[in-house]
Design a protein around this motif. Structure first.
Motif, short mmCIF file in Angstrom:
data_model
loop_
_atom_site.label_atom_id
_atom_site.label_comp_id
_atom_site.label_asym_id
_atom_site.label_seq_id
_atom_site.Cartn_x
_atom_site.Cartn_y
_atom_site.Cartn_z
N UNK A 118 0.83 -1.20 0.00
CA UNK A 118 0.00 0.00 0.00
C UNK A 118 0.87 1.26 0.00
N UNK A 119 0.34 2.30 -0.62
CA UNK A 119 1.07 3.57 -0.58
C UNK A 119 0.65 4.29 0.70
N UNK A 120 1.62 4.49 1.58
CA UNK A 120 1.33 5.14 2.85
C UNK A 120 2.16 6.41 2.90
N UNK A 121 1.54 7.50 3.34
CA UNK A 121 2.26 8.76 3.42
C UNK A 121 3.44 8.67 4.38
N UNK A 122 4.48 9.44 4.08
CA UNK A 122 5.66 9.41 4.94
C UNK A 122 5.32 9.81 6.36
N UNK A 123 4.43 10.83 6.48
CA UNK A 123 4.10 11.30 7.82
C UNK A 123 3.42 10.21 8.64
N UNK A 124 2.51 9.52 7.99
CA UNK A 124 1.82 8.45 8.71
C UNK A 124 2.81 7.37 9.15
N UNK A 125 3.73 7.07 8.24
CA UNK A 125 4.75 6.06 8.54
C UNK A 125 5.55 6.44 9.78
N UNK A 126 5.95 7.72 9.81
CA UNK A 126 6.76 8.16 10.94
C UNK A 126 5.92 8.18 12.21
N UNK A 127 4.65 8.60 12.08
CA UNK A 127 3.79 8.62 13.28
C UNK A 127 3.66 7.21 13.85
N UNK A 128 3.54 6.22 12.99
CA UNK A 128 3.46 4.84 13.49
C UNK A 128 4.73 4.50 14.27
N UNK A 129 5.88 4.88 13.72
CA UNK A 129 7.14 4.61 14.43
C UNK A 129 7.18 5.34 15.76
N UNK A 130 6.70 6.61 15.75
CA UNK A 130 6.70 7.40 16.99
C UNK A 130 5.83 6.74 18.04
#
Lengths: 292, 232
Positions: free
Chosen positions: B60-72
């Motif tokens: 899936x194409x996931x926005x970079x911001x969402x990706x980082x928020x998941x990591x956070x």
């Protein structure tokens, strides 16, 4: 030449899966004993007796199994003695012992697994499933120490402002919550900055590639092939049904046919691989050193 | 990474893997290894389910911001543990998983839950139980994400879900305890395992409720703010 921990993580991972699974799920005392001895041997060879001190504590499991199982289970025909009119049977004692050995062996395997599979290796394995997940994991791993430092800073700032009370539990929890809340705001903003910085550098343009320091060499394939072959024979032997013990009402070992013996040998060889590789590497290292 | 280039083949694989591989594992376990291999079968199924989820997420194409928020959020849930380390059984992991799921989405909830389990096990020891923990926390997150509307609205629902998550976690992990004993699944053993775990279950449930009630609103507002301000 490399020692066992330097092999390709995927090969090591598969090796552990193949070595631990038969020992965990086949109620055969011979397999379990081989597994236990080899797991302990590898720990000793790899880290020396001093590092294994913690592991000896878990020897409590075989003894506990021997005592606890017969107290609850009274099946079996060979009665040893009676406690409160309920028979303590040899079969139940032996079954408890075997289960205890199984648990101890699994713990021994997993302690060496944990010490070999460091985070970078696990990330590599995750990365082969999904590079995106590996990216999230590695970012999260980096954030943990960062947040630890940030929490320290926030706590100090709060103390300087005078917001600390450690008289009772509720104040402690409240203080913790406040620090956590400050932390969260900071973390989220910081995350957004990271994300923007990533986008600015071209993340998400094109396909995501990944860098891995681990490669596949001839030795890795050999380890993979050896563990697949020996593990395959073991699992086939178990699947063919010549390995299971009957415990109740009487202990009945499987007939010692050719297949049974082959399975034992294959499993023993499989379980000895890491110790062998480690010893070989150690002796080579020593001989190289002595030549200096 | 092995990448399959042909899109048709990829599509076929995506259908074949779950619908054939999982039943095949069960079949192999039950009929070929006709000893008591339940624990092994269940681990295999859980790992397959996790792989499936991760693989589908990767496509899936996931926005970079969402990706980082998941990591956070993942990092926060692990760090939160150390903030409250002094108080036993008082861990914010479940609460953070649920909050993430409600405000960011079920998929993110699953990821934060399962990845927190892996990371915190670096500290507490990996073992055959790791996939189960990943699955348990992931499912708690996924479900919370699907129930996000009522959970956002009422605090009572949030508290009930917190208690439910504590109990559900215990229930899922005790299935593992029973299977691990190697005698197959029996209700008696399961009930016994549940009974011995009652203090922990209650502890988890209570701490979840407290964390969700205290953290839920402010945390949610923060996530909402980030969403508004930056458009995650």
């Amino acid at each position: 030449m490399k020692s066992f921990k330097d092999y390709n993580p995927i090969a090591i991972f598969l090796y552990y899966a193949l070595a631990v699974i038969p020992a965990m799920f086949c109620s055969n005392p011979v397999i379990m004993s081989i597994s236990m001895v080899c797991a302990v041997l590898f720990r000793l060879v790899k880290d020396g007796p001093a590092a294994c001190k913690k592991m000896w504590f878990f020897l409590i499991f075989p003894f506990a199994g021997m005592i606890v199982n017969p107290i609850f289970i009274h099946k079996g025909v060979t009665t040893l003695f009676f406690i409160n009119n309920s028979p303590i049977t040899l079969e139940a004692v032996m079954y408890g012992l075997t289960m205890g050995i199984m648990i101890f062996a699994t713990i021994a395997w997993f302690t060496s697994f944990s010490s070999i599979m460091t985070t970078d290796k696990l990330l590599y394995i995750f990365g082969s499933v999904s590079p995106k997940i590996a990216l999230i994991l590695s970012m999260a791993l980096r954030y943990i120490p960062l947040y630890g430092q940030q929490i320290k800073k926030i706590r100090q700032a709060q103390q300087v402002v005078g917001l600390y009370k450690e008289d009772n539990a509720i104040d402690k929890i409240r203080g913790g919550m406040r620090i956590f809340s400050v932390m969260v705001s900071w973390a989220l903003e910081n995350g957004i900055i990271t994300a923007d910085s990533m986008t600015a550098r071209g993340y998400g343009v094109g396909r995501r590639s990944r860098f891995a320091i681990f490669s596949w060499k001839k030795q890795d394939f050999m380890l993979l092939a050896a563990s697949m072959l020996l593990g395959g024979i073991t699992i086939l032997g178990i699947a063919a049904g010549h390995m299971g013990y009957e415990w109740y009402p009487q202990i009945a070992a499987p007939k010692a046919g050719l297949l049974t013996i082959c399975t034992y040998i294959a499993y023993a060889l499989l379980a000895l691989i890491p110790s062998y590789l480690q010893l070989k590497e150690d002796s080579r290292w020593r001989s190289l050193q002595s030549e200096i | 990474m092995i990448r399959i280039k042909d899109p048709k083949l990829r599509k076929v694989l995506r259908i074949v893997v779950p619908f054939i591989l999982i039943p095949l594992t069960v079949w192999l376990g039950v009929f070929v290894f006709n000893e008591k291999q339940y624990a092994w079968i269940s681990i295999a199924c859980v790992i397959l389910a996790l792989l499936l989820f991760y693989a589908s997420f990767d496509k899936r194409i996931v926005g970079t911001r969402r990706l980082v928020i998941i990591a956070v959020m993942t990092a926060l849930s692990v760090v939160g543990r150390s903030v409250f380390a002094l108080i036993p059984m008082f861990k914010p992991i479940t609460a953070i998983v649920v909050i993430t799921a409600i405000w960011i989405g079920p998929e993110s909830g699953f990821l934060v839950g399962s990845l927190s389990a892996v990371i915190s096990n670096f500290q507490f020891g990996q073992g055959p139980w790791t996939p189960f923990q990943m699955f348990a926390w992931g499912m708690i997150g996924l479900l919370a994400g699907y129930l996000s509307k009522p959970l956002k609205k009422s605090r009572v629902a949030l508290a009930v879900y917190g208690a439910f998550a504590g109990v559900a976690y215990s229930f899922i992990m005790d299935i593992w305890t029973v299977l691990w004993y190697g005698e197959g699944f029996s209700w008696e053993l399961y009930l016994a395992a549940l009974a011995t775990a009652v203090p922990y279950t209650v502890g988890y449930a209570v701490s979840n409720v407290i964390f969700l009630l205290v953290l839920g609103r402010p945390f949610g507002e923060k996530l909402e703010m980030v969403k508004l301000k930056y458009g995650v």
